[in-house]
Design a protein around this motif. Structure first.
Motif, PDB file in Angstrom:
ATOM      1  N   ILE A 236      10.854  91.934 -98.597  1.00  0.00           N
ATOM      2  CA  ILE A 236      10.677  92.621 -97.320  1.00  0.00           C
ATOM      3  C   ILE A 236       9.235  92.481 -96.842  1.00  0.00           C
ATOM      4  O   ILE A 236       8.978  92.194 -95.666  1.00  0.00           O
ATOM      5  CB  ILE A 236      11.087  94.101 -97.433  1.00  0.00           C
ATOM      6  CG1 ILE A 236      12.610  94.218 -97.545  1.00  0.00           C
ATOM      7  CG2 ILE A 236      10.578  94.910 -96.250  1.00  0.00           C
ATOM      8  CD1 ILE A 236      13.102  95.607 -97.912  1.00  0.00           C
ATOM      9  N   GLU A 237       8.290  92.665 -97.753  1.00  0.00           N
ATOM     10  CA  GLU A 237       6.881  92.535 -97.380  1.00  0.00           C
ATOM     11  C   GLU A 237       6.570  91.115 -96.908  1.00  0.00           C
ATOM     12  O   GLU A 237       5.863  90.930 -95.918  1.00  0.00           O
ATOM     13  CB  GLU A 237       5.985  92.906 -98.565  1.00  0.00           C
ATOM     14  CG  GLU A 237       5.978  94.390 -98.868  1.00  0.00           C
ATOM     15  CD  GLU A 237       5.224  94.735-100.136  1.00  0.00           C
ATOM     16  OE1 GLU A 237       4.596  93.836-100.745  1.00  0.00           O
ATOM     17  OE2 GLU A 237       5.248  95.917-100.525  1.00  0.00           O
TER      18      GLU A 237
ATOM     19  N   ARG B 210       5.686  87.292 -92.329  1.00  0.00           N
ATOM     20  CA  ARG B 210       6.119  86.141 -91.522  1.00  0.00           C
ATOM     21  C   ARG B 210       6.415  86.560 -90.087  1.00  0.00           C
ATOM     22  O   ARG B 210       6.045  85.868 -89.137  1.00  0.00           O
ATOM     23  CB  ARG B 210       7.362  85.499 -92.153  1.00  0.00           C
ATOM     24  CG  ARG B 210       7.051  84.715 -93.401  1.00  0.00           C
ATOM     25  CD  ARG B 210       8.209  83.815 -93.816  1.00  0.00           C
ATOM     26  NE  ARG B 210       9.465  84.526 -93.987  1.00  0.00           N
ATOM     27  CZ  ARG B 210       9.935  84.970 -95.137  1.00  0.00           C
ATOM     28  NH1 ARG B 210       9.262  84.780 -96.231  1.00  0.00           N
ATOM     29  NH2 ARG B 210      11.092  85.593 -95.194  1.00  0.00           N
ATOM     30  N   ILE B 211       7.082  87.701 -89.922  1.00  0.00           N
ATOM     31  CA  ILE B 211       7.376  88.192 -88.568  1.00  0.00           C
ATOM     32  C   ILE B 211       6.089  88.495 -87.822  1.00  0.00           C
ATOM     33  O   ILE B 211       5.938  88.134 -86.656  1.00  0.00           O
ATOM     34  CB  ILE B 211       8.285  89.449 -88.635  1.00  0.00           C
ATOM     35  CG1 ILE B 211       9.688  89.053 -89.089  1.00  0.00           C
ATOM     36  CG2 ILE B 211       8.336  90.158 -87.293  1.00  0.00           C
ATOM     37  CD1 ILE B 211      10.584  90.229 -89.426  1.00  0.00           C
ATOM     38  N   GLN B 212       5.137  89.147 -88.500  1.00  0.00           N
ATOM     39  CA  GLN B 212       3.871  89.455 -87.848  1.00  0.00           C
ATOM     40  C   GLN B 212       3.137  88.181 -87.473  1.00  0.00           C
ATOM     41  O   GLN B 212       2.534  88.092 -86.402  1.00  0.00           O
ATOM     42  CB  GLN B 212       2.988  90.323 -88.759  1.00  0.00           C
ATOM     43  CG  GLN B 212       1.752  90.843 -88.066  1.00  0.00           C
ATOM     44  CD  GLN B 212       2.087  91.687 -86.842  1.00  0.00           C
ATOM     45  OE1 GLN B 212       2.913  92.590 -86.923  1.00  0.00           O
ATOM     46  NE2 GLN B 212       1.478  91.383 -85.711  1.00  0.00           N
ATOM     47  N   SER B 213       3.211  87.170 -88.319  1.00  0.00           N
ATOM     48  CA  SER B 213       2.584  85.884 -88.021  1.00  0.00           C
ATOM     49  C   SER B 213       3.207  85.265 -86.773  1.00  0.00           C
ATOM     50  O   SER B 213       2.501  84.747 -85.900  1.00  0.00           O
ATOM     51  CB  SER B 213       2.736  84.947 -89.215  1.00  0.00           C
ATOM     52  OG  SER B 213       2.268  83.669 -88.910  1.00  0.00           O
TER      53      SER B 213
END
Length: 105
Positions: free
Chosen positions: A61-62, A67-70
């Motif tokens: 999850i982390e 990856r989503i934040q990137s």
């Protein structure tokens, strides 16, 4: 005297019977304790496996959040001039009848 001995023998017989009953109950309880200890051991193993799975899922999850934040960081912001107005909502009311630079008459 014979009567007293017979009574004493009967009492000893009852005590022995009671001792046998208690011994059988004791054995049954020992078997139940062994079964419960084995079950508790199995449950502990299952709990440890679930804790390991949970830790692995937390790590995944982390990583996914990073990856989503990137990806989000790479997206243009609302104030970015490079952002496309795909719906054309920003052009119509603000410009009215004016033509944008580069439009043909």
């Amino acid at each position: 005297m014979l009567t007293e001995l017979e009574q004493l023998a009967a009492k000893i017989g009852r005590v022995l019977h009671h001792a046998d009953t208690l011994a059988a109950e004791n054995q049954r309880l020992r078997e139940e304790i062994d079964r419960l200890q084995a079950e508790a051991s199995q449950l502990r193993g299952d709990r440890e496996a679930m804790a390991a799975d949970r830790e692995l899922l937390n790590i995944k999850i982390e990583e996914a959040q990073l990856r989503i934040q990137s990806i989000l960081d790479k997206l243009p912001t609302a104030s970015d001039a490079r952002q496309l107005d795909l719906l054309g909502e920003g052009e119509t009311p603000a410009r009215g009848g004016e033509k944008a630079t580069g439009e043909n008459a």
